[in-house]
Design a protein around this motif. Structure first.
Motif, PDB file in Angstrom:
ATOM      1  N   MET A 186       7.571  -2.693  -5.973  1.00 13.31           N
ATOM      2  CA  MET A 186       6.995  -3.117  -4.959  1.00 13.31           C
ATOM      3  C   MET A 186       7.705  -3.417  -3.538  1.00 13.31           C
ATOM      4  O   MET A 186       6.947  -2.521  -2.281  1.00 13.31           O
ATOM      5  N   VAL A 187       8.608  -4.094  -3.749  1.00 14.54           N
ATOM      6  CA  VAL A 187       9.323  -4.911  -2.827  1.00 14.54           C
ATOM      7  C   VAL A 187      10.140  -3.356  -1.752  1.00 14.54           C
ATOM      8  O   VAL A 187      10.097  -3.385  -0.675  1.00 14.54           O
ATOM      9  N   TYR A 188      10.320  -2.731  -2.716  1.00 13.15           N
ATOM     10  CA  TYR A 188      10.629  -1.446  -2.071  1.00 13.15           C
ATOM     11  C   TYR A 188       9.830  -0.459  -1.634  1.00 13.15           C
ATOM     12  O   TYR A 188      10.240   0.108  -0.355  1.00 13.15           O
ATOM     13  N   LEU A 189       8.325  -0.706  -2.210  1.00  9.00           N
ATOM     14  CA  LEU A 189       8.322   0.813  -1.147  1.00  9.00           C
ATOM     15  C   LEU A 189       6.538   0.238  -0.609  1.00  9.00           C
ATOM     16  O   LEU A 189       5.995   1.590  -0.091  1.00  9.00           O
ATOM     17  N   ASP A 190       6.538  -1.251  -0.222  1.00 12.10           N
ATOM     18  CA  ASP A 190       4.939  -1.433   0.122  1.00 12.10           C
ATOM     19  C   ASP A 190       5.271  -0.462   1.606  1.00 12.10           C
ATOM     20  O   ASP A 190       6.387  -0.393   2.620  1.00 12.10           O
ATOM     21  N   GLY A 191       4.332  -0.104   1.512  1.00  9.81           N
ATOM     22  CA  GLY A 191       3.236   0.731   3.041  1.00  9.81           C
ATOM     23  C   GLY A 191       4.750   2.447   3.610  1.00  9.81           C
ATOM     24  O   GLY A 191       4.249   2.970   3.946  1.00  9.81           O
ATOM     25  N   MET A 192       5.161   2.946   2.039  1.00  8.08           N
ATOM     26  CA  MET A 192       5.547   3.939   2.038  1.00  8.08           C
ATOM     27  C   MET A 192       4.393   5.508   2.355  1.00  8.08           C
ATOM     28  O   MET A 192       3.026   5.042   2.410  1.00  8.08           O
ATOM     29  N   THR A 193       4.147   6.371   2.791  1.00 11.08           N
ATOM     30  CA  THR A 193       3.600   7.576   2.829  1.00 11.08           C
ATOM     31  C   THR A 193       4.744   8.708   2.473  1.00 11.08           C
ATOM     32  O   THR A 193       6.298   8.486   2.604  1.00 11.08           O
ATOM     33  N   LEU A 194       3.642   9.394   0.844  1.00  7.52           N
ATOM     34  CA  LEU A 194       4.081  10.329   0.478  1.00  7.52           C
ATOM     35  C   LEU A 194       3.846  11.865   0.806  1.00  7.52           C
ATOM     36  O   LEU A 194       2.620  11.840   1.552  1.00  7.52           O
ATOM     37  N   ASP A 195       5.140  12.375   1.476  1.00  3.70           N
ATOM     38  CA  ASP A 195       4.604  13.365   2.197  1.00  3.70           C
ATOM     39  C   ASP A 195       4.861  15.231   0.814  1.00  3.70           C
ATOM     40  O   ASP A 195       5.338  14.919   0.493  1.00  3.70           O
ATOM     41  N   TRP A 196       4.417  16.440   1.578  1.00  2.00           N
ATOM     42  CA  TRP A 196       5.059  17.009   1.576  1.00  2.00           C
ATOM     43  C   TRP A 196       5.583  18.418   1.765  1.00  2.00           C
ATOM     44  O   TRP A 196       4.790  18.427   2.917  1.00  2.00           O
ATOM     45  N   MET A 218       1.199  -1.098   0.129  1.00  2.00           N
ATOM     46  CA  MET A 218       0.152   0.124   0.186  1.00  2.00           C
ATOM     47  C   MET A 218       1.220   1.264   0.155  1.00  2.00           C
ATOM     48  O   MET A 218       2.110   1.188   1.091  1.00  2.00           O
ATOM     49  N   ILE A 219       0.703   2.255  -0.383  1.00  2.00           N
ATOM     50  CA  ILE A 219       0.886   3.825  -1.200  1.00  2.00           C
ATOM     51  C   ILE A 219      -0.172   4.279  -0.639  1.00  2.00           C
ATOM     52  O   ILE A 219      -0.751   4.924  -1.230  1.00  2.00           O
ATOM     53  N   SER A 220       0.653   5.230   0.420  1.00  2.00           N
ATOM     54  CA  SER A 220      -0.630   6.158   0.734  1.00  2.00           C
ATOM     55  C   SER A 220       0.207   7.670   1.120  1.00  2.00           C
ATOM     56  O   SER A 220       1.347   8.090   0.704  1.00  2.00           O
ATOM     57  N   LEU A 221      -0.155   9.113   0.887  1.00  2.00           N
ATOM     58  CA  LEU A 221      -0.178  10.543   0.184  1.00  2.00           C
ATOM     59  C   LEU A 221      -0.814  11.322   1.639  1.00  2.00           C
ATOM     60  O   LEU A 221      -2.099  10.835   2.103  1.00  2.00           O
ATOM     61  N   THR A 222      -0.440  11.837   2.289  1.00  2.00           N
ATOM     62  CA  THR A 222      -0.772  12.614   3.677  1.00  2.00           C
ATOM     63  C   THR A 222      -1.379  13.848   2.541  1.00  2.00           C
ATOM     64  O   THR A 222      -1.467  13.946   1.583  1.00  2.00           O
ATOM     65  N   ASP A 223      -2.101  14.447   3.058  1.00  2.00           N
ATOM     66  CA  ASP A 223      -2.924  15.939   2.931  1.00  2.00           C
ATOM     67  C   ASP A 223      -2.183  16.403   1.838  1.00  2.00           C
ATOM     68  O   ASP A 223      -2.735  16.852   1.250  1.00  2.00           O
ATOM     69  N   ARG A 224      -1.258  16.911   2.495  1.00  2.00           N
ATOM     70  CA  ARG A 224      -0.185  17.901   2.039  1.00  2.00           C
ATOM     71  C   ARG A 224       0.193  17.685   0.795  1.00  2.00           C
ATOM     72  O   ARG A 224      -0.018  18.298  -0.496  1.00  2.00           O
TER      73      ARG A 224
END
Length: 106
Positions: A68-78, A1-7
């Motif tokens: 995906m093996v490297y990025l699973d669980g990552m959150t992208l923020d600004w 799963m990849i998620s984004l913060t509100d920013r």
């Protein structure tokens, strides 16, 4: 799963609407003193892509299966700190980052 913060969501949504992009693609490439670096690209047409997709309130994030093996669980923020602004990759899989922050290792 990849998620984004509100920013991050707000920034990506504005950028996607400005150019009518289909979403963003996140990945990794081999480079730097720690071995890997993050890649963020805008996707203008899905075409023949067969990546994993994650929908974040209407923002589609594409990730190639091999990354995906490297990025699973990552959150992208600004982030904006002083005169600097940009995307911040918050990845629980990282074991270390290089001193300049441009590469990481798992």
């Amino acid at each position: 799963m990849i998620s984004l913060t509100d920013r991050a969501y707000n920034k990506v949504k504005r950028l996607l609407q400005a150019k009518d992009y289909a979403g963003i693609r996140l990945g990794v490439k081999t480079t730097g003193c720690s071995g890997l670096a993050y890649v963020l690209e805008y996707v203008d047409a899905v075409g023949t892509l067969q990546p994993m997709t994650f929908d974040n309130n209407g923002v589609t994030v594409y990730v190639d299966n091999k990354d995906m093996v490297y990025l699973d669980g990552m959150t992208l923020d600004w982030k904006r700190e002083g005169l600097q602004e940009g995307f911040d990759f918050i990845n629980p899989n990282e074991s270390a980052r290089c001193g300049c922050g441009s590469s990481f290792k798992i």
